[in-house]
Design a protein around this motif. Structure first.
Motif, PDB file in Angstrom:
ATOM      1  N   LEU A  55       0.826  -1.199   0.000  1.00 42.20           N
ATOM      2  CA  LEU A  55       0.000   0.000   0.000  1.00 42.20           C
ATOM      3  C   LEU A  55       0.868   1.260   0.000  1.00 42.20           C
ATOM      4  N   LEU A  56       1.924   1.237   0.790  1.00 42.14           N
ATOM      5  CA  LEU A  56       2.838   2.373   0.845  1.00 42.14           C
ATOM      6  C   LEU A  56       3.519   2.587  -0.508  1.00 42.14           C
ATOM      7  N   LEU A  57       3.933   1.517  -1.150  1.00 45.50           N
ATOM      8  CA  LEU A  57       4.549   1.606  -2.466  1.00 45.50           C
ATOM      9  C   LEU A  57       3.555   2.145  -3.501  1.00 45.50           C
ATOM     10  N   PHE A  58       2.318   1.690  -3.447  1.00 44.76           N
ATOM     11  CA  PHE A  58       1.286   2.160  -4.369  1.00 44.76           C
ATOM     12  C   PHE A  58       1.052   3.658  -4.214  1.00 44.76           C
ATOM     13  N   VAL A  59       0.950   4.132  -2.976  1.00 43.99           N
ATOM     14  CA  VAL A  59       0.724   5.564  -2.723  1.00 43.99           C
ATOM     15  C   VAL A  59       1.918   6.383  -3.203  1.00 43.99           C
ATOM     16  N   ALA A  60       3.130   5.899  -2.956  1.00 45.79           N
ATOM     17  CA  ALA A  60       4.325   6.634  -3.373  1.00 45.79           C
ATOM     18  C   ALA A  60       4.402   6.735  -4.891  1.00 45.79           C
ATOM     19  N   VAL A  61       4.120   5.643  -5.588  1.00 44.27           N
ATOM     20  CA  VAL A  61       4.188   5.651  -7.048  1.00 44.27           C
ATOM     21  C   VAL A  61       3.093   6.533  -7.639  1.00 44.27           C
ATOM     22  N   SER A  62       1.878   6.427  -7.110  1.00 47.18           N
ATOM     23  CA  SER A  62       0.789   7.248  -7.659  1.00 47.18           C
ATOM     24  C   SER A  62       1.017   8.729  -7.395  1.00 47.18           C
ATOM     25  N   THR A  63       1.624   9.067  -6.269  1.00 45.52           N
ATOM     26  CA  THR A  63       1.949  10.466  -5.990  1.00 45.52           C
ATOM     27  C   THR A  63       3.023  10.968  -6.949  1.00 45.52           C
ATOM     28  N   ALA A  64       4.020  10.149  -7.206  1.00 45.78           N
ATOM     29  CA  ALA A  64       5.096  10.548  -8.115  1.00 45.78           C
ATOM     30  C   ALA A  64       4.571  10.725  -9.535  1.00 45.78           C
ATOM     31  N   VAL A  65       3.652   9.873  -9.960  1.00 48.17           N
ATOM     32  CA  VAL A  65       3.098   9.982 -11.308  1.00 48.17           C
ATOM     33  C   VAL A  65       2.278  11.261 -11.439  1.00 48.17           C
ATOM     34  N   ASN A  66       1.489  11.588 -10.439  1.00 43.24           N
ATOM     35  CA  ASN A  66       0.666  12.797 -10.497  1.00 43.24           C
ATOM     36  C   ASN A  66       1.498  14.066 -10.378  1.00 43.24           C
ATOM     37  N   ALA A  67       2.668  13.983  -9.779  1.00 44.55           N
ATOM     38  CA  ALA A  67       3.520  15.161  -9.622  1.00 44.55           C
ATOM     39  C   ALA A  67       4.229  15.510 -10.919  1.00 44.55           C
ATOM     40  N   GLN A  68       4.169  14.676 -11.924  1.00 43.72           N
ATOM     41  CA  GLN A  68       4.888  14.893 -13.164  1.00 43.72           C
ATOM     42  C   GLN A  68       4.042  15.565 -14.233  1.00 43.72           C
ATOM     43  N   THR A  69       3.003  16.293 -13.841  1.00 45.49           N
ATOM     44  CA  THR A  69       2.167  16.962 -14.833  1.00 45.49           C
ATOM     45  C   THR A  69       2.930  18.131 -15.446  1.00 45.49           C
ATOM     46  N   ALA A  70       2.736  18.354 -16.716  1.00 42.54           N
ATOM     47  CA  ALA A  70       3.446  19.416 -17.434  1.00 42.54           C
ATOM     48  C   ALA A  70       2.802  20.768 -17.147  1.00 42.54           C
ATOM     49  N   VAL A  71       3.618  21.797 -17.178  1.00 41.57           N
ATOM     50  CA  VAL A  71       3.134  23.156 -16.984  1.00 41.57           C
ATOM     51  C   VAL A  71       2.584  23.651 -18.321  1.00 41.57           C
ATOM     52  N   ALA A  72       1.432  24.273 -18.281  1.00 40.79           N
ATOM     53  CA  ALA A  72       0.809  24.772 -19.504  1.00 40.79           C
ATOM     54  C   ALA A  72       1.663  25.887 -20.103  1.00 40.79           C
ATOM     55  N   PRO A  73       1.904  25.856 -21.414  1.00 45.37           N
ATOM     56  CA  PRO A  73       2.706  26.920 -22.034  1.00 45.37           C
ATOM     57  C   PRO A  73       1.923  28.224 -22.091  1.00 45.37           C
ATOM     58  N   LEU A  74       2.662  29.310 -22.157  1.00 43.01           N
ATOM     59  CA  LEU A  74       2.023  30.619 -22.270  1.00 43.01           C
ATOM     60  C   LEU A  74       1.381  30.757 -23.636  1.00 43.01           C
ATOM     61  N   PRO A  75       0.292  31.469 -23.742  1.00 44.34           N
ATOM     62  CA  PRO A  75      -0.341  31.666 -25.051  1.00 44.34           C
ATOM     63  C   PRO A  75       0.614  32.380 -26.004  1.00 44.34           C
TER      64      PRO A  75
END
Length: 86
Positions: A20-40
């Motif tokens: 469970l701890l490994l699952f939470v750590a991996v899912s948190t790391a995956v969600n933290a890798q979202t890209a920043v939206a580029p400026l218009p």
């Protein structure tokens, strides 16, 4: 080695908790890798300063209240002139 085998066979809750701890750590790391939206790309360049804008000239820029005693509120009036065209 014997202690390790005993922990594995007698405490399956540790495996569940570790999974469970490994699952939470991996899912948190995956969600933290979202890209920043580029400026218009259609953003306009900053506007040039308006040569007709208001320009305020103060007769005095500072005022020394000296030493104030507690009691009535001290005030001062700053006088200024708008030398701009707007």
């Amino acid at each position: 080695m014997l202690l390790f085998l005993e922990l594995q066979t007698h405490n399956p809750m540790k495996k569940v908790f570790a999974s469970l701890l490994l699952f939470v750590a991996v899912s948190t790391a995956v969600n933290a890798q979202t890209a920043v939206a580029p400026l218009p790309t259609g953003v306009a360049a900053p506007a040039q300063p308006n040569p007709n804008a208001a320009k305020i000239i103060f007769k005095e820029e500072t005022f020394d209240f000296k030493e104030l005693s507690e009691g009535p509120q001290a005030t001062h009036e700053f006088k200024f002139t708008n030398t701009g065209k707007e």
